[in-house]
Design a protein around this motif. Structure first.
Motif, PDB file in Angstrom:
ATOM      1  N   THR A  30       0.801  -1.226   0.000  1.00 55.89           N
ATOM      2  CA  THR A  30       0.000   0.000   0.000  1.00 55.89           C
ATOM      3  C   THR A  30       0.832   1.275   0.000  1.00 55.89           C
ATOM      4  N   ALA A  31       2.135   1.181   0.266  1.00 54.50           N
ATOM      5  CA  ALA A  31       2.990   2.366   0.338  1.00 54.50           C
ATOM      6  C   ALA A  31       3.389   2.824  -1.059  1.00 54.50           C
ATOM      7  N   ALA A  32       3.742   4.102  -1.182  1.00 56.74           N
ATOM      8  CA  ALA A  32       4.198   4.647  -2.455  1.00 56.74           C
ATOM      9  C   ALA A  32       5.667   4.274  -2.690  1.00 56.74           C
ATOM     10  N   PRO A  33       6.076   4.034  -3.941  1.00 52.98           N
ATOM     11  CA  PRO A  33       5.247   4.076  -5.143  1.00 52.98           C
ATOM     12  C   PRO A  33       4.508   2.777  -5.429  1.00 52.98           C
ATOM     13  N   GLY A  88      -6.128  11.137  -3.147  1.00 56.78           N
ATOM     14  CA  GLY A  88      -7.336  10.636  -2.491  1.00 56.78           C
ATOM     15  C   GLY A  88      -7.744   9.257  -2.940  1.00 56.78           C
ATOM     16  N   LEU A  89      -7.235   8.805  -4.091  1.00 56.81           N
ATOM     17  CA  LEU A  89      -7.594   7.482  -4.614  1.00 56.81           C
ATOM     18  C   LEU A  89      -6.606   6.399  -4.211  1.00 56.81           C
ATOM     19  N   ARG A  90      -5.636   6.733  -3.363  1.00 57.36           N
ATOM     20  CA  ARG A  90      -4.677   5.722  -2.908  1.00 57.36           C
ATOM     21  C   ARG A  90      -5.367   4.610  -2.125  1.00 57.36           C
ATOM     22  N   GLU A  91      -4.693   3.478  -2.064  1.00 57.00           N
ATOM     23  CA  GLU A  91      -5.199   2.345  -1.295  1.00 57.00           C
ATOM     24  C   GLU A  91      -5.195   2.674   0.201  1.00 57.00           C
ATOM     25  N   LEU A  92      -6.019   1.962   0.979  1.00 55.47           N
ATOM     26  CA  LEU A  92      -5.970   2.075   2.430  1.00 55.47           C
ATOM     27  C   LEU A  92      -4.578   1.660   2.886  1.00 55.47           C
ATOM     28  N   GLU A  93      -3.887   2.535   3.589  1.00 53.86           N
ATOM     29  CA  GLU A  93      -2.526   2.224   4.018  1.00 53.86           C
ATOM     30  C   GLU A  93      -2.523   1.157   5.107  1.00 53.86           C
ATOM     31  N   ALA A  94      -1.590   0.206   4.976  1.00 53.18           N
ATOM     32  CA  ALA A  94      -1.541  -0.938   5.893  1.00 53.18           C
ATOM     33  C   ALA A  94      -0.754  -0.656   7.162  1.00 53.18           C
ATOM     34  N   GLY A  95      -0.037   0.467   7.228  1.00 52.69           N
ATOM     35  CA  GLY A  95       0.679   0.823   8.455  1.00 52.69           C
ATOM     36  C   GLY A  95       1.693  -0.225   8.875  1.00 52.69           C
ATOM     37  N   VAL A  96       1.569  -0.717  10.102  1.00 56.52           N
ATOM     38  CA  VAL A  96       2.546  -1.667  10.645  1.00 56.52           C
ATOM     39  C   VAL A  96       2.533  -3.002   9.914  1.00 56.52           C
ATOM     40  N   TRP A  97       1.492  -3.244   9.132  1.00 53.23           N
ATOM     41  CA  TRP A  97       1.402  -4.516   8.404  1.00 53.23           C
ATOM     42  C   TRP A  97       1.861  -4.414   6.951  1.00 53.23           C
ATOM     43  N   PRO A 126      -3.256   0.736  12.770  1.00 56.45           N
ATOM     44  CA  PRO A 126      -1.980   0.933  13.477  1.00 56.45           C
ATOM     45  C   PRO A 126      -0.847   1.342  12.532  1.00 56.45           C
ATOM     46  N   GLY A 127      -0.247   2.477  12.837  1.00 57.56           N
ATOM     47  CA  GLY A 127       0.845   2.970  12.019  1.00 57.56           C
ATOM     48  C   GLY A 127       0.399   3.778  10.821  1.00 57.56           C
ATOM     49  N   ALA A 128      -0.912   3.991  10.675  1.00 58.48           N
ATOM     50  CA  ALA A 128      -1.438   4.760   9.546  1.00 58.48           C
ATOM     51  C   ALA A 128      -2.582   5.635  10.043  1.00 58.48           C
ATOM     52  N   GLY A 129      -3.527   5.954   9.147  1.00 61.81           N
ATOM     53  CA  GLY A 129      -4.632   6.830   9.523  1.00 61.81           C
ATOM     54  C   GLY A 129      -5.858   6.066   9.972  1.00 61.81           C
TER      55      GLY A 129
END
Length: 220
Positions: A30-33, A88-97, A126-129
Motif C-alpha cells: 500500500t505504500a508509495a510508489p 485521495g484514490l490511494r489504497e488504504l494504508e496498511a501501516g505496521v502490516w 496501526p501505524g497509519a490513519g
C-alpha cells in the motif's frame, strides 16, 4: 466546459488496477510508489479499453501509485484524455502490516477496514490513519469528478478502497456483500448518483447489482 451541478446524477467507474507481483504473493502493498504491473497486468490494462468502449468517459482520475497509473495509461491514451492524479484514490494504508503476507496480519488489516465500512471510521489502522481520513480523501475526489462536467468519470484506484468506499457510501451495498465479492484486477464497479443525493451500485465486476432486500443484497 459546462459544469454539471452536483444534483445531476452521473456514473462513476471505479476501476481496480491490473495485476502486480504483490497480488500474486498476497502481500499488503500500500505504500508509495508500490509495485509495477506484471506482464499480465499490462495486458489487462490494454484490454480495459475494449471493455469500456461503450462508456461515455469524459474524465479519468487515477491514484498516484505506480500500478494504478500504468493501468490508466492505455485508457487515457485511447480517450485522448490527460489522467488527473489524485492522492485521495490511494489504497488504504496498511501501516505496521505493510508488505506482510502473514494471514493474521491480512486479517487484522481487513478487520480495521471493515470497521470503517460499518460505521466506525474512528478505528485506527496501526501505524497509519483512520477511516475518517480515508473516506474524506476518497469523497473529495468523487465530489471533484461529479463537478467536472463529465457524464461518466473513470476512477482508477485499488481493490480494498473500492470495496470499503462502496460499502460506506452506496445505499444498496452492505459490508457483507463487499466481503463476499472481491474486485478482480481491472474489475469495474459502476456507481450512479451524486454527492448530494447519494450513490447506488449498478454493477459489480460485470454483474448487475439489485436493490437491498430484507435479508441480503442480490446480484442480477
Amino acid at each position: 466546459m459546462t459544469v454539471i451541478a452536483l444534483g445531476v446524477p452521473m456514473r462513476l467507474l471505479l476501476i481496480r488496477h491490473g495485476q502486480t507481483a504483490a497480488n500474486l504473493a498476497g502481500a499488503l502493498d500500500t505504500a508509495a510508489p508500490g509495485m509495477p504491473l506484471t506482464e499480465a497486468g499490462h495486458r489487462q490494462a490494454g484490454e480495459l479499453v475494449g471493455v469500456l468502449r461503450d462508456e461515455r468517459i469524459g474524465a479519468v482520475f487515477v491514484s498516484p501509485l505506480t500500478r494504478a497509473r500504468q493501468t490508466a495509461e492505455p485508457l487515457a491514451a485511447a480517450l485522448g484524455a490527460r489522467p488527473r492524479v489524485r492522492t485521495g484514490l490511494r489504497e488504504l494504508e496498511a501501516g505496521v502490516w505493510e508488505c506482510s503476507t502473514a494471514p493474521d496480519d491480512v486479517s487484522r488489516y481487513a478487520a480495521v477496514a471493515s470497521a470503517w465500512a460499518s460505521g466506525r471510521p474512528e478505528v485506527p489502522m496501526p501505524g497509519a490513519g483512520d477511516g475518517t481520513e480515508f473516506l474524506g480523501r476518497f469523497d473529495a475526489v468523487v465530489a471533484e469528478a461529479a463537478a467536472c462536467g463529465a457524464e461518466v468519470a473513470a476512477l482508477v484506484t485499488h481493490g480494498t478502497a473500492v470495496r470499503i468506499w462502496s460499502a460506506a457510501r452506496a445505499a444498496n451495498v452492505c459490508l457483507g456483500f463487499v466481503l463476499e465479492n472481491e474486485v478482480p484486477n481491472t474489475g469495474v464497479v459502476v456507481v450512479e448518483g451524486t454527492p448530494v443525493t447519494g450513490w447506488r451500485v449498478l454493477s459489480w465486476a460485470g454483474q448487475e447489482v439489485g436493490e437491498r432486500t430484507a435479508s441480503a443484497l442480490v446480484l442480477g
